[in-house]
Design a protein around this motif. Structure first.
Motif, PDB file in Angstrom:
ATOM      1  N   ARG A 214       7.868  -2.150  17.085  1.00  0.00           N
ATOM      2  CA  ARG A 214       7.523  -0.845  18.032  1.00  0.00           C
ATOM      3  C   ARG A 214       6.111  -0.584  17.523  1.00  0.00           C
ATOM      4  NH1 ARG A 214      12.835   2.804  16.847  1.00  0.00           N
ATOM      5  NH2 ARG A 214      14.474   1.579  17.391  1.00  0.00           N
ATOM      6  N   PHE A 215       5.621  -0.347  16.238  1.00  0.00           N
ATOM      7  CA  PHE A 215       4.551   0.123  15.714  1.00  0.00           C
ATOM      8  C   PHE A 215       3.408  -1.133  16.240  1.00  0.00           C
ATOM      9  CE2 PHE A 215       7.680   2.235  13.815  1.00  0.00           C
ATOM     10  CZ  PHE A 215       7.254   3.734  13.821  1.00  0.00           C
ATOM     11  N   LEU A 216       3.664  -2.335  16.116  1.00  0.00           N
ATOM     12  CA  LEU A 216       2.776  -3.461  16.316  1.00  0.00           C
ATOM     13  C   LEU A 216       2.443  -3.395  18.013  1.00  0.00           C
ATOM     14  CD1 LEU A 216       4.192  -6.201  14.213  1.00  0.00           C
ATOM     15  CD2 LEU A 216       1.756  -5.258  13.988  1.00  0.00           C
ATOM     16  N   ARG A 217       3.441  -3.080  18.656  1.00  0.00           N
ATOM     17  CA  ARG A 217       3.304  -3.108  20.114  1.00  0.00           C
ATOM     18  C   ARG A 217       2.476  -2.049  20.590  1.00  0.00           C
ATOM     19  NH1 ARG A 217       9.183  -5.542  21.174  1.00  0.00           N
ATOM     20  NH2 ARG A 217       8.832  -7.632  21.531  1.00  0.00           N
ATOM     21  N   ALA A 218       2.738  -0.851  20.037  1.00  0.00           N
ATOM     22  CA  ALA A 218       2.089   0.556  20.310  1.00  0.00           C
ATOM     23  C   ALA A 218       0.486   0.188  20.084  1.00  0.00           C
ATOM     24  CB  ALA A 218       2.796   1.449  19.498  1.00  0.00           C
TER      25      ALA A 218
ATOM     26  N   ASP B 200       0.660  -1.101   0.176  1.00  0.00           N
ATOM     27  CA  ASP B 200       0.111  -0.085   0.006  1.00  0.00           C
ATOM     28  C   ASP B 200       0.791   1.388   0.013  1.00  0.00           C
ATOM     29  OD1 ASP B 200      -2.333  -1.682  -0.043  1.00  0.00           O
ATOM     30  OD2 ASP B 200      -2.455  -1.317   2.467  1.00  0.00           O
ATOM     31  N   TYR B 201       2.101   1.226   0.368  1.00  0.00           N
ATOM     32  CA  TYR B 201       2.939   2.283   0.619  1.00  0.00           C
ATOM     33  C   TYR B 201       4.208   1.859   0.030  1.00  0.00           C
ATOM     34  CZ  TYR B 201      -0.814   4.282   3.647  1.00  0.00           C
ATOM     35  OH  TYR B 201      -1.995   4.465   4.165  1.00  0.00           O
ATOM     36  N   PRO B 202       4.517   1.828  -1.306  1.00  0.00           N
ATOM     37  CA  PRO B 202       5.925   1.419  -1.518  1.00  0.00           C
ATOM     38  C   PRO B 202       6.838   2.526  -1.599  1.00  0.00           C
ATOM     39  CG  PRO B 202       4.372   1.554  -3.300  1.00  0.00           C
ATOM     40  CD  PRO B 202       3.544   1.628  -2.091  1.00  0.00           C
ATOM     41  N   SER B 203       6.288   3.566  -1.357  1.00  0.00           N
ATOM     42  CA  SER B 203       7.353   4.790  -1.426  1.00  0.00           C
ATOM     43  C   SER B 203       7.514   5.453  -0.038  1.00  0.00           C
ATOM     44  CB  SER B 203       6.793   6.058  -2.357  1.00  0.00           C
ATOM     45  OG  SER B 203       7.060   5.477  -3.755  1.00  0.00           O
ATOM     46  N   LEU B 204       7.016   4.839   0.722  1.00  0.00           N
ATOM     47  CA  LEU B 204       6.985   5.407   2.330  1.00  0.00           C
ATOM     48  C   LEU B 204       8.512   5.716   2.777  1.00  0.00           C
ATOM     49  CD1 LEU B 204       5.321   6.052   4.765  1.00  0.00           C
ATOM     50  CD2 LEU B 204       5.706   3.912   5.441  1.00  0.00           C
ATOM     51  N   GLY B 205       9.319   4.916   2.342  1.00  0.00           N
ATOM     52  CA  GLY B 205      10.896   5.109   2.618  1.00  0.00           C
ATOM     53  C   GLY B 205      11.150   4.991   4.153  1.00  0.00           C
ATOM     54  N   THR B 206      10.662   3.588   4.537  1.00  0.00           N
ATOM     55  CA  THR B 206      10.676   3.313   6.007  1.00  0.00           C
ATOM     56  C   THR B 206      11.669   2.532   6.284  1.00  0.00           C
ATOM     57  OG1 THR B 206       9.596   2.852   8.045  1.00  0.00           O
ATOM     58  CG2 THR B 206       8.713   1.725   5.855  1.00  0.00           C
TER      59      THR B 206
ATOM     60  N   TYR C 298      -2.960  -4.773  12.888  1.00  0.00           N
ATOM     61  CA  TYR C 298      -2.164  -4.558  11.753  1.00  0.00           C
ATOM     62  C   TYR C 298      -2.592  -3.255  10.917  1.00  0.00           C
ATOM     63  CZ  TYR C 298      -1.115  -9.669  11.549  1.00  0.00           C
ATOM     64  OH  TYR C 298      -0.416 -10.904  11.813  1.00  0.00           O
ATOM     65  N   ASP C 299      -4.119  -3.072  11.094  1.00  0.00           N
ATOM     66  CA  ASP C 299      -4.293  -1.611  10.177  1.00  0.00           C
ATOM     67  C   ASP C 299      -3.888  -0.542  11.201  1.00  0.00           C
ATOM     68  OD1 ASP C 299      -5.437  -3.151   7.919  1.00  0.00           O
ATOM     69  OD2 ASP C 299      -7.347  -3.536   9.066  1.00  0.00           O
ATOM     70  N   ARG C 300      -4.020  -0.394  12.376  1.00  0.00           N
ATOM     71  CA  ARG C 300      -3.776   0.651  13.370  1.00  0.00           C
ATOM     72  C   ARG C 300      -2.060   0.712  13.397  1.00  0.00           C
ATOM     73  NH1 ARG C 300      -5.226  -0.194  18.790  1.00  0.00           N
ATOM     74  NH2 ARG C 300      -5.304   1.953  19.149  1.00  0.00           N
ATOM     75  N   ALA C 301      -1.553  -0.415  13.238  1.00  0.00           N
ATOM     76  CA  ALA C 301      -0.115  -0.480  13.548  1.00  0.00           C
ATOM     77  C   ALA C 301       0.476   0.484  12.037  1.00  0.00           C
ATOM     78  CB  ALA C 301       0.765  -1.533  13.488  1.00  0.00           C
ATOM     79  N   LEU C 302      -0.225   0.077  11.031  1.00  0.00           N
ATOM     80  CA  LEU C 302       0.115   0.372   9.703  1.00  0.00           C
ATOM     81  C   LEU C 302       0.041   1.891   9.494  1.00  0.00           C
ATOM     82  CD1 LEU C 302       1.127   0.325   6.572  1.00  0.00           C
ATOM     83  CD2 LEU C 302      -1.042  -0.224   6.140  1.00  0.00           C
ATOM     84  N   GLN C 303      -1.263   2.626  10.079  1.00  0.00           N
ATOM     85  CA  GLN C 303      -1.525   3.905  10.038  1.00  0.00           C
ATOM     86  C   GLN C 303      -0.637   4.660  11.122  1.00  0.00           C
ATOM     87  OE1 GLN C 303      -4.170   5.415   8.099  1.00  0.00           O
ATOM     88  NE2 GLN C 303      -2.735   7.001   8.826  1.00  0.00           N
ATOM     89  N   LEU C 304      -0.156   4.084  12.151  1.00  0.00           N
ATOM     90  CA  LEU C 304       0.818   4.822  13.066  1.00  0.00           C
ATOM     91  C   LEU C 304       2.006   5.025  12.299  1.00  0.00           C
ATOM     92  CD1 LEU C 304       1.579   5.771  16.006  1.00  0.00           C
ATOM     93  CD2 LEU C 304       2.122   3.312  16.669  1.00  0.00           C
ATOM     94  N   LEU C 305       2.412   3.850  11.627  1.00  0.00           N
ATOM     95  CA  LEU C 305       3.593   3.903  10.884  1.00  0.00           C
ATOM     96  C   LEU C 305       3.689   5.228   9.724  1.00  0.00           C
ATOM     97  CD1 LEU C 305       6.435   2.824  10.280  1.00  0.00           C
ATOM     98  CD2 LEU C 305       5.585   1.409   8.729  1.00  0.00           C
TER      99      LEU C 305
END
Length: 319
Positions: free
Chosen positions: A81-85, A66-72, A90-97
């Motif tokens: 870190r994002f999954l634990r937070a 979904d975000y191939p150019s995110l550069g992460t 998955y969806d909320r962790a992705l949005q946080l990232l």
């Protein structure tokens, strides 16, 4: 390794496998949590050790799709870190990232040239530090003292940079990812003129980062020695706070006994009625400044590819 190249190699659409077989240069994750914290993570964060790497790979695949150019960075430890937070949603962790990167790219005054040596004057002032001892829940206590800031020396954004780097350093610890942190803010001596620098624009930006743009669990915010004008400051902040976070604010005034009900005296410095000696900022400053190369390496992986635009950060389904 750039985040974009990682996506090319791991995205299901590119026909790559969903494991790390062909990514020998990616650091192999090794869990550092104690048995007790593994149990806590399972109970509070829905983290199942036997599914952990599967969950990380699922998030990685979502980023690449979904975000191939995110550069992460796509390392296991970073994505965890994002999954634990977000309790392994998955969806909320992705949005946080995505929010994490959006915040960094939308406020250049804070995030350009972000490194410990650049905020050394703020560290030396004692505006922000971390107490040396953990609280009974295993949480670090971040101590913020706005009275240590002289507005004529540097803008308020320098203070925000120092707080952000402090949080970045703390969140490297898996223990902090699970336990969260506690904030102690001492508003002694804060005048109306100084408070005026923290207007709605800055408040909205800072709250947005802490609530929705950074993978850390803030478990309590203890305010002490707040002057009457703090009601005005809090009135600016509160509209941007989610109810859960707003309920974690504790206003103690000058009542140290009230503070001690939340943070035990044994870990507090003498300045706050504690028994842990004088507040010493040198140890934390030295630790943060010694992490300069680590930060430069980590942040180098969080760069938007030069041929990308903010529009490229939209999910492919919306482009």
């Amino acid at each position: 390794m750039s985040g974009d190249s990682d996506c090319t190699r791991t995205s299901p659409s590119a026909g790559s496998p969903s494991d790390n077989e062909f990514l020998p240069d990616r650091p192999k994750y090794v869990c550092s949590l104690s048995p007790d914290l593994i149990t806590k993570a399972r109970e509070e964060l829905q983290e199942k050790p036997e599914w952990r790497l599967r969950d990380v790979q699922a998030l990685r695949d979502m980023v690449c799709k979904d975000y191939p150019s995110l550069g992460t960075c796509l390392d296991d430890a970073f994505l965890l870190r994002f999954l634990r937070a977000r309790k392994f949603d998955y969806d909320r962790a992705l949005q946080l990232l995505v929010n994490y990167h959006t915040c960094r790219r939308s406020w250049p005054e804070v995030f350009n040239n972000l490194k410990p040596s650049a905020i050394k004057p703020v560290l030396e002032s004692g505006f922000v530090t971390v107490l040396p001892c953990l609280d009974p829940e295993g949480r670090h206590v971040v101590c913020i003292r706005p009275d240590r800031w002289t507005p004529s020396n540097y803008p308020i954004t320098e203070n925000i940079r120092a707080i952000y780097l402090t949080l970045e350093k703390l969140i490297q610890s898996e223990e902090t990812q699970v336990n969260g942190i506690v904030i102690l803010a001492d508003y002694k001596g804060v005048s109306l003129s100084k408070a005026s620098h923290f207007g709605p624009f800055v408040a909205k930006k800072v709250i947005g980062i802490l609530q929705d743009g950074f993978p850390i669990r803030i478990k309590a915010v203890n305010i002490i020695n707040e002057p009457r004008i703090f009601k005005g400051i809090f009135a600016i902040i509160k509209p941007f706070l989610k109810e859960k976070i707003a309920n974690r604010f504790f206003l103690h005034g000058c009542d140290l006994n009230s503070l001690h009900q939340n943070i035990p005296p044994v870990i507090l410095p003498e300045e706050y009625g504690g028994t842990a000696g004088k507040l010493d900022i040198s140890a934390w400053n030295e630790l943060l400044l010694a992490s300069e190369e680590d930060f430069l390496h980590d942040f180098s992986q969080l760069v938007l590819p030069c041929d990308s635009s903010p529009h490229d950060m939209l999910p492919l389904s919306l482009t």
